[in-house]
Design a protein around this motif. Structure first.
Motif, PDB file in Angstrom:
ATOM      1  N   SER A 120      -2.306   0.043  -9.137  1.00 43.27           N
ATOM      2  CA  SER A 120      -2.065   1.092  -8.149  1.00 43.27           C
ATOM      3  C   SER A 120      -1.916   2.466  -8.784  1.00 43.27           C
ATOM      4  O   SER A 120      -2.028   3.489  -8.105  1.00 43.27           O
ATOM      5  N   VAL A 121      -1.667   2.508 -10.088  1.00 42.49           N
ATOM      6  CA  VAL A 121      -1.537   3.773 -10.827  1.00 42.49           C
ATOM      7  C   VAL A 121      -2.897   4.265 -11.306  1.00 42.49           C
ATOM      8  O   VAL A 121      -3.124   5.470 -11.474  1.00 42.49           O
TER       9      VAL A 121
ATOM     10  N   ARG B  30      -7.883  13.027  -4.005  1.00 42.21           N
ATOM     11  CA  ARG B  30      -6.967  11.898  -4.129  1.00 42.21           C
ATOM     12  C   ARG B  30      -5.544  12.360  -3.833  1.00 42.21           C
ATOM     13  O   ARG B  30      -5.210  13.549  -3.951  1.00 42.21           O
ATOM     14  N   VAL B  31      -4.708  11.388  -3.467  1.00 39.38           N
ATOM     15  CA  VAL B  31      -3.337  11.666  -3.075  1.00 39.38           C
ATOM     16  C   VAL B  31      -2.397  10.756  -3.861  1.00 39.38           C
ATOM     17  O   VAL B  31      -2.584   9.530  -3.876  1.00 39.38           O
ATOM     18  N   GLY B  32      -1.425  11.355  -4.515  1.00 34.48           N
ATOM     19  CA  GLY B  32      -0.453  10.587  -5.291  1.00 34.48           C
ATOM     20  C   GLY B  32       0.895  10.534  -4.609  1.00 34.48           C
ATOM     21  O   GLY B  32       1.446  11.575  -4.222  1.00 34.48           O
TER      22      GLY B  32
ATOM     23  N   PRO C 224       4.971   8.802  -4.814  1.00 31.02           N
ATOM     24  CA  PRO C 224       5.891   8.077  -5.693  1.00 31.02           C
ATOM     25  C   PRO C 224       5.734   6.581  -5.443  1.00 31.02           C
ATOM     26  O   PRO C 224       5.360   6.158  -4.344  1.00 31.02           O
ATOM     27  N   ALA C 225       6.002   5.777  -6.450  1.00 29.51           N
ATOM     28  CA  ALA C 225       5.726   4.335  -6.368  1.00 29.51           C
ATOM     29  C   ALA C 225       6.696   3.664  -5.409  1.00 29.51           C
ATOM     30  O   ALA C 225       7.706   3.076  -5.814  1.00 29.51           O
ATOM     31  N   MET C 226       6.347   3.747  -4.120  1.00 37.05           N
ATOM     32  CA  MET C 226       7.148   3.117  -3.070  1.00 37.05           C
ATOM     33  C   MET C 226       6.267   2.706  -1.897  1.00 37.05           C
ATOM     34  O   MET C 226       6.739   2.515  -0.793  1.00 37.05           O
ATOM     35  N   LEU C 227       4.956   2.542  -2.139  1.00 37.14           N
ATOM     36  CA  LEU C 227       4.025   2.205  -1.062  1.00 37.14           C
ATOM     37  C   LEU C 227       4.006   0.699  -0.798  1.00 37.14           C
ATOM     38  O   LEU C 227       2.967   0.040  -0.835  1.00 37.14           O
ATOM     39  N   GLY C 228       5.175   0.154  -0.524  1.00 33.98           N
ATOM     40  CA  GLY C 228       5.280  -1.268  -0.261  1.00 33.98           C
ATOM     41  C   GLY C 228       5.526  -2.056  -1.526  1.00 33.98           C
ATOM     42  O   GLY C 228       5.279  -1.583  -2.637  1.00 33.98           O
TER      43      GLY C 228
ATOM     44  N   PHE D 191      -3.018   6.787  -4.928  1.00 30.21           N
ATOM     45  CA  PHE D 191      -2.455   6.151  -6.111  1.00 30.21           C
ATOM     46  C   PHE D 191      -0.943   6.323  -6.132  1.00 30.21           C
ATOM     47  O   PHE D 191      -0.384   7.150  -5.396  1.00 30.21           O
ATOM     48  N   GLN D 192      -0.297   5.537  -6.967  1.00 25.44           N
ATOM     49  CA  GLN D 192       1.157   5.600  -7.105  1.00 25.44           C
ATOM     50  C   GLN D 192       1.547   6.267  -8.419  1.00 25.44           C
ATOM     51  O   GLN D 192       0.859   6.127  -9.430  1.00 25.44           O
TER      52      GLN D 192
END
Length: 418
Positions: free
Chosen positions: A125-126, A214-216, A218-222, A242-243
């Motif tokens: 995801s990154v 693209r859109v980043g 924070p790593a919290m997309l589920g 991306f995360q």
């Protein structure tokens, strides 16, 4: 009846998990003893092998830079072959959940602070957000989520000279949480799609999107349904999503921990958790058991071989007071300057001696005493408890844990089955 295994690993973090998996691969019966939750929950979820040497510019090829490290560095013990072996085993554990195995070169990952970090393995995801891709980027943060300031991160990236336009925007998350809500609450809401939160989030971002490729986030997309959430957002935004790895509690770190636990269970490693290791037993100078405190009663776990993977100063695998530095479980020697004022430098990001404190291994990762003799013939050490590496400055923490854990576990397993 005494509890007996072939190999006992003490420490449930990345190094301990890799050691247990590597030992089990040999056919040995392995037990992993851990007390508290591992520090992976505070980690980014990235696997840094070697990002810098002596504080210099980012390293492009970590394998080529190993010979620039000090002789006492753990990488000099396991060698480039040991690093590669560890990464191969890690790749087997994480499967298609991580990227980076296709090349020896570090990838450049955008961090939540707006820096660019060289890393060897990174969650899938990154991957779409790598700084080497010249795609105009929008960073999105949320009011009430204090871990990530999208505007500040975008400004820092621009100042660093990334080869694309980058902007930051802060929007309201469709469900209101308290101002210090953890990322896990946002993730759970997106997992369950509470109150059509996915569509409402996409609508909030569309207004800020403009012509960004693209859109980043924070790593919290589920958590359980992260791929589904990203796919939905990409469809609604017509942009790559991306995360961005965040600070603790790190969802990406927790997901890596889950992958390791699943792998340990598949390998039939016996897990003994929740009780601290407090001592050990010996016979004629050889280690025979590690004892844990189970509700005030010392319970011994017997084995032929042992791996110490309790972490460094942060994980309390190395402890200190104002006068000395110790390895508290086995009493292994930890060299350090007698003058406490020599433990650190005046500059916050200087070359601090304390950052390299740890046990000194022989050429088989067995801790040695002050005279250079092996502490116990059947004890090896792995990860942060080893001295000689400033893993924060070098950006090498995960790589050291994976490579030395894999090496120590393999050697322990080999000794029990030969």
């Amino acid at each position: 009846m005494p509890i007996r295994d072939d190999v006992v690993v003490v420490g449930g973090g990345l190094a301990g998990s890799m050691a247990a998996l590597s030992a089990a691969e040999s056919g040995a019966q392995v037990r992993l003893i851990s007390h508290k939750k591992s520090t992976l929950r505070q980690a980014s979820g990235l696997v840094d092998v070697l990002g810098a040497v002596n504080g210099d510019a980012p390293v492009s090829d970590p394998f080529a830079a190993v010979d620039q490290l000090p002789d006492k560095h753990p990488y000099r013990v396991v060698g480039v072959g040991g690093i590669r072996e560890g990464l191969r085993r890690f790749d087997d554990v994480v499967g298609d959940r991580y990227r980076g195995a296709h090349t020896d070169r570090n990838a450049l990952v955008v961090t939540h602070g707006g820096t660019v970090k060289p890393t060897a393995r990174y969650p899938v995801s990154v991957a779409p957000g790598l700084a080497s891709a010249e795609e105009d980027t929008l960073l999105v943060g949320f009011r009430g989520l204090t871990d990530f300031d999208a505007g500040a991160a975008a400004d820092h990236l621009e100042a660093a000279g990334v080869p694309f336009d980058v902007d930051g925007s802060t929007v309201d998350f469709p469900i209101q949480f308290r101002d210090d809500a953890r990322t896990t609450r946002f993730a759970r809401a997106l997992d369950k799609d509470q109150k059509d939160v996915r569509a409402r989030l996409a609508d909030a971002v569309v207004a800020e999107l403009d012509a960004h490729d693209r859109v980043g986030f924070p790593a919290m997309l589920g958590d359980d349904h992260e791929p589904e959430v990203r796919e939905f957002l990409e469809g609604r935004l017509s942009a790559t999503v991306f995360q961005i790895p965040t600070g603790p509690p790190s969802l990406l770190g927790m997901q890596l921990e889950d992958l390791l636990i699943d792998a340990l269970e598949r390998a039939e490693v016996r897990l003994s958790t929740g009780n601290p290791a407090v001592g050990y037993e010996t016979d004629e100078g050889e280690l025979t058991a590690v004892t844990v405190d189970r509700r005030g009663r010392d319970v011994p776990y017997y084995a032929d071989e042992f791996v110490l993977a309790t972490g460094g100063l942060v994980g309390k695998g190395i402890d200190s007071d104002r006068e000395s530095v110790v390895e508290p479980l086995f009493g292994c020697h930890v060299p350090h300057p007698a003058d406490r004022y020599e433990w650190s430098e005046a500059e916050a990001f200087g070359d601090h001696a304390f950052a390299r404190f740890g046990v000194v291994p022989d050429d088989d990762l067995r801790p040695t005493d002050a005279d250079g003799d092996v502490h116990f013939r059947n004890l090896r050490a792995a990860g942060g408890v080893l001295g000689g590496a400033d893993v924060a400055r070098e950006k090498s923490a995960a790589g050291v844990s994976i490579s030395t854990g894999t090496y120590a576990g393999r050697r322990a397993g080999e000794e029990t089955v030969r």
